[in-house]
Design a protein around this motif. Sequence first.
Motif, short mmCIF file in Angstrom:
data_model
loop_
_atom_site.label_atom_id
_atom_site.label_comp_id
_atom_site.label_asym_id
_atom_site.label_seq_id
_atom_site.Cartn_x
_atom_site.Cartn_y
_atom_site.Cartn_z
N TRP A 114 2.54 1.71 -3.60
CA TRP A 114 1.67 2.20 -4.68
C TRP A 114 1.07 3.57 -4.40
O TRP A 114 0.60 4.23 -5.32
CB TRP A 114 0.57 1.18 -4.97
CG TRP A 114 0.99 0.18 -6.01
CD1 TRP A 114 1.21 0.42 -7.32
CD2 TRP A 114 1.25 -1.21 -5.81
NE1 TRP A 114 1.60 -0.74 -7.96
CE2 TRP A 114 1.64 -1.76 -7.06
CE3 TRP A 114 1.21 -2.05 -4.70
CZ2 TRP A 114 1.97 -3.11 -7.23
CZ3 TRP A 114 1.54 -3.38 -4.87
CH2 TRP A 114 1.91 -3.90 -6.11
N GLY A 115 1.05 3.97 -3.15
CA GLY A 115 0.55 5.30 -2.82
C GLY A 115 -0.90 5.54 -3.16
O GLY A 115 -1.30 6.66 -3.49
N GLN A 116 -1.72 4.49 -3.04
CA GLN A 116 -3.14 4.59 -3.35
C GLN A 116 -4.02 4.45 -2.11
O GLN A 116 -5.20 4.12 -2.21
CB GLN A 116 -3.53 3.52 -4.38
CG GLN A 116 -2.76 3.58 -5.68
CD GLN A 116 -3.03 4.86 -6.44
OE1 GLN A 116 -4.18 5.28 -6.57
NE2 GLN A 116 -1.98 5.50 -6.93
N GLY A 117 -3.44 4.67 -0.95
CA GLY A 117 -4.20 4.50 0.27
C GLY A 117 -4.34 3.04 0.65
O GLY A 117 -3.68 2.16 0.09
N ASP A 118 -5.23 2.77 1.57
CA ASP A 118 -5.44 1.39 2.05
C ASP A 118 -6.41 0.66 1.13
O ASP A 118 -7.55 0.32 1.50
CB ASP A 118 -5.96 1.41 3.48
CG ASP A 118 -4.92 1.90 4.47
OD1 ASP A 118 -3.72 1.78 4.16
OD2 ASP A 118 -5.30 2.42 5.53
N PHE A 119 -5.95 0.40 -0.09
CA PHE A 119 -6.82 -0.26 -1.07
C PHE A 119 -7.16 -1.68 -0.61
O PHE A 119 -6.43 -2.29 0.17
CB PHE A 119 -6.16 -0.28 -2.46
CG PHE A 119 -4.80 -0.91 -2.51
CD1 PHE A 119 -4.66 -2.29 -2.56
CD2 PHE A 119 -3.66 -0.13 -2.54
CE1 PHE A 119 -3.41 -2.89 -2.63
CE2 PHE A 119 -2.40 -0.71 -2.61
CZ PHE A 119 -2.28 -2.09 -2.65
N ARG A 128 0.83 -1.21 0.00
CA ARG A 128 0.00 0.00 0.00
C ARG A 128 0.86 1.26 0.00
O ARG A 128 0.57 2.23 -0.70
CB ARG A 128 -0.94 -0.03 1.21
CG ARG A 128 -2.07 -1.03 1.06
CD ARG A 128 -2.84 -1.20 2.36
NE ARG A 128 -4.07 -1.98 2.15
CZ ARG A 128 -4.83 -2.43 3.14
NH1 ARG A 128 -4.50 -2.18 4.40
NH2 ARG A 128 -5.94 -3.11 2.87
N ARG A 129 1.93 1.22 0.76
CA ARG A 129 2.83 2.37 0.80
C ARG A 129 3.51 2.56 -0.56
O ARG A 129 3.65 3.68 -1.06
CB ARG A 129 3.87 2.18 1.89
CG ARG A 129 4.80 3.37 2.07
CD ARG A 129 5.86 3.10 3.11
NE ARG A 129 5.27 2.80 4.42
CZ ARG A 129 5.45 1.68 5.09
NH1 ARG A 129 6.20 0.71 4.58
NH2 ARG A 129 4.89 1.49 6.27
#
Length: 206
Positions: A31-36, A28-29
């Motif tokens: 990809w930087g897309q939040g807690d997908f 998650r960190r």
Amino acid sequence: AIWYQGEANSSRAREYQTLFPSLITNWRRAWGQGDFPFLFVQIAPHNGMSPELREAQRITTQTTQNTAMAVTIDVGHPTDIHPIQKQPVGVRLALAARALAYGEKIEYSGPEYDSLSVNGSRLTLAFKHLGGGLVAQGGELKGFTIAGPDGKFVSAKAEIRGEYVVVSADGVTHPKAVRYGWANTPDVNLFNKEGIPASPFRTDVD
């Protein structure tokens, strides 16, 4: 994300309780897309796959937000780590994706152990993700063991009573703990009416 792995970690289940959530956090960190949504498959029954590993996976759903686990306790094979029944796995993952990723108000999990109460010589188990209700698929409920203060687990009688499962055993007058499906290849049949199986669990988590 969908993750289907874990067999190489079977001998290091305690480590997996922190290793697997760390992997999810790292992805998650990165990809930087939040807690997908992160969906994963619980390891299927196999002679070499320990119940402790399944427990580590189950605990991950409780400690790591926006995750879901597809239980495969009913589709494994004792000598094939890659069992051929893939369709139920896909269906259960799809239910979880529809709920977590797309916001559909549907049941996506099997019964999940929630709490335990003592009533004399019987233990009463409460569950989340009841769906339309608890069912014993194919006959009487099976796969439960119970222990008293000595910590020795014996086969138990289990009955569904409304939203609860009541467990007892002859000779165990002061029960302290219950285990369900606590074996490498357990014979279990607790489902909800949506046809999704319950994960193995134990109440004596150390």
